[in-house]
Each structure stands twice: as structure tokens, then as C-alpha cells.
Design a protein around this motif. Structure first.
Motif, PDB file in Angstrom:
ATOM      1  N   ASN A 181     -39.688   4.916  16.405  1.00  0.00           N
ATOM      2  CA  ASN A 181     -38.453   5.058  16.884  1.00  0.00           C
ATOM      3  C   ASN A 181     -37.957   6.453  17.202  1.00  0.00           C
ATOM      4  O   ASN A 181     -38.136   7.377  16.649  1.00  0.00           O
ATOM      5  CB  ASN A 181     -37.483   4.637  15.607  1.00  0.00           C
ATOM      6  CG  ASN A 181     -36.180   4.552  16.293  1.00  0.00           C
ATOM      7  OD1 ASN A 181     -35.536   5.136  17.255  1.00  0.00           O
ATOM      8  ND2 ASN A 181     -35.195   3.809  15.487  1.00  0.00           N
ATOM      9  N   GLU A 183     -35.716   7.977  19.132  1.00  0.00           N
ATOM     10  CA  GLU A 183     -34.487   8.503  19.029  1.00  0.00           C
ATOM     11  C   GLU A 183     -34.277   9.096  17.785  1.00  0.00           C
ATOM     12  O   GLU A 183     -33.664   9.791  17.835  1.00  0.00           O
ATOM     13  CB  GLU A 183     -33.459   7.108  19.484  1.00  0.00           C
ATOM     14  CG  GLU A 183     -33.579   6.744  20.880  1.00  0.00           C
ATOM     15  CD  GLU A 183     -32.340   5.522  21.113  1.00  0.00           C
ATOM     16  OE1 GLU A 183     -31.707   5.333  20.170  1.00  0.00           O
ATOM     17  OE2 GLU A 183     -32.471   5.094  22.246  1.00  0.00           O
ATOM     18  N   LYS A 184     -34.571   8.367  16.806  1.00  0.00           N
ATOM     19  CA  LYS A 184     -34.571   8.888  15.304  1.00  0.00           C
ATOM     20  C   LYS A 184     -35.675   9.757  14.736  1.00  0.00           C
ATOM     21  O   LYS A 184     -35.643   9.808  13.572  1.00  0.00           O
ATOM     22  CB  LYS A 184     -34.137   7.715  14.412  1.00  0.00           C
ATOM     23  CG  LYS A 184     -32.652   7.072  14.822  1.00  0.00           C
ATOM     24  CD  LYS A 184     -32.226   5.905  13.779  1.00  0.00           C
ATOM     25  CE  LYS A 184     -30.897   5.250  14.259  1.00  0.00           C
ATOM     26  NZ  LYS A 184     -30.689   4.401  13.071  1.00  0.00           N
TER      27      LYS A 184
END
Length: 206
Positions: A181, A183-184
Motif C-alpha cells: 500500500n 499511500e500508507k
């Protein structure tokens, strides 16, 4: 490019693959990591990249550490780790993220500090079988004979005895990157990873 990155353990979870099978995973928050120093054969005798992770307040680091990071135009960082480099090395002060180093299906190794177990006996610490549990044996979970008498009148070094267990550097190999992931800044790896939640880890390609 660095062979690995610094991160911390978030916890364990499970995900489903395309066939509907459950895969137990450990969630790692990896990076972003700033390049605090680039080591070369000419200056240091070997090639490596030093990465810095996690912002902290200025009073939490020493003056020497602060001045070292200032050379790369970086603020105070909590963790510094070295990784052997391969290919083109990034410049000092640049930032590396997950997608710069890892991809899904990569095989990695994760190093961290294992959970501390405190002072333990030989059964839990070394897996000894112990003695009979009843009938007055009086030998249940004891270490047993040391094998030493009047000669040499001492216990040999290396004998498996009770003592402090865990809380040591541990490496788990052959973990597979199942999901990323970006984005995170999360990496999902199959299997378990040393340490408790928020333990600082390093993740490297094999």
C-alpha cells in the motif's frame, strides 16, 4: 539503490488471495527513509548506503548525530541503519519509498528485536523435556546433571542453563511480499516477524 529499508512492525492480520485462501501476514510500515550518507570504496573501503528513519525532536539526539545529519540536509532522525548498495546509489538527502526498492512477490528477510521473555528455565528456554511429572521424582523441570565432579570442579562453558530469554536480534528469512500500500507506506509480508507492535525492523531483499 539501497537493498533494503527501515520500518516498524504494525501487527498481524490476514488477507485472501485470488483463490480465496487465507494468507496470514504481518503488516509493516516501511519508510520513507532519507539517505543520510553514501559510503564508497575510495573513502570507506566498501559500498553502502546509510538510511535515516522517523522524525524526532532535536533534544532527543546527541550533538554529534545532529551534525552528521545536517551534512545531508536532514533534521533529527530516530534510527540510522546501513545497507549494502547495488546499482546506482542515490544522492545524500534524497528520500526512498517502498516502490523504489520492493515489489509484490519479492522474497525478503526481516530483522528486529524479538519479544523479551524474562528469566526462564531450561524447558522453556532450550526445549528440554524435563523429568517425570509425578510419583515423587522431585525432578520435573530442572536442568539436570552438569557432568562435572572434582575434576575439573567447574561447569563447562556453553552448557544450556536457565537465563534471560528473548529480547535479542532475530532475522526471519524467505518471507514473501504479498501486498503493498504505497499511500500508507505499508508492506504485507507472509508469516511472522520478530518483536512486538512498533518494533523497529529492517527489511531487505534476498
Amino acid at each position: 539503490m539501497a537493498k533494503g529499508l527501515i520500518g516498524k512492525k504494525v501487527g498481524m492480520s490476514q488477507i485472501f488471495d485470488e483463490q480465496g485462501n487465507i494468507i496470514p501476514v504481518t503488516v509493516l510500515e516501511v519508510g520513507p527513509c532519507a539517505v543520510s550518507q553514501v559510503k564508497s570504496v575510495e573513502n570507506d573501503g566498501y559500498e553502502a548506503i546509510q538510511l535515516a528513519f522517523q522524525d524526532i525532536k532535536e533534544f532527543q539526539i546527541s550533538k554529534a548525530e545532529k551534525n552528521h545529519l545536517v551534512k545531508a540536509s536532514l533534521g533529527p532522525k530516530k534510527v540510522l541503519r546501513e545497507f549494502r548498495s547495488f546499482g546506482d546509489s542515490p544522492a545524500a538527502g534524497s528520500v526512498l519509498k517502498i516502490q523504489d526498492v520492493f515489489a509484490v512477490s519479492d522474497v525478503v528477510k526481516v530483522t528486529g528485536i524479538s519479544k523479551g521473555r524474562g528469566y526462564q528455565g531450561v524447558v522453556k528456554r532450550h526445549g528440554h523435556a524435563g523429568g517425570p511429572g509425578g510419583h515423587g521424582s522431585r525432578f520435573h523441570r530442572h536442568p539436570g546433571s552438569m557432568g562435572a565432579n572434582s575434576t575439573p570442579s567447574r561447569v563447562f562453558k556453553g552448557v544450556k542453563l536457565p537465563g534471560r530469554t528473548g529480547s535479542g536480534q532475530t532475522t526471519v528469512r524467505n518471507l514473501k511480499v504479498v501486498r503493498i500500500n504505497e499511500e500508507k507506506n505499508l508492506v504485507f509480508v507472509s508469516g511472522s516477524v520478530p518483536g512486538t507492535a512498533n518494533t523497529v525492523i529492517t527489511i531487505e531483499k534476498i
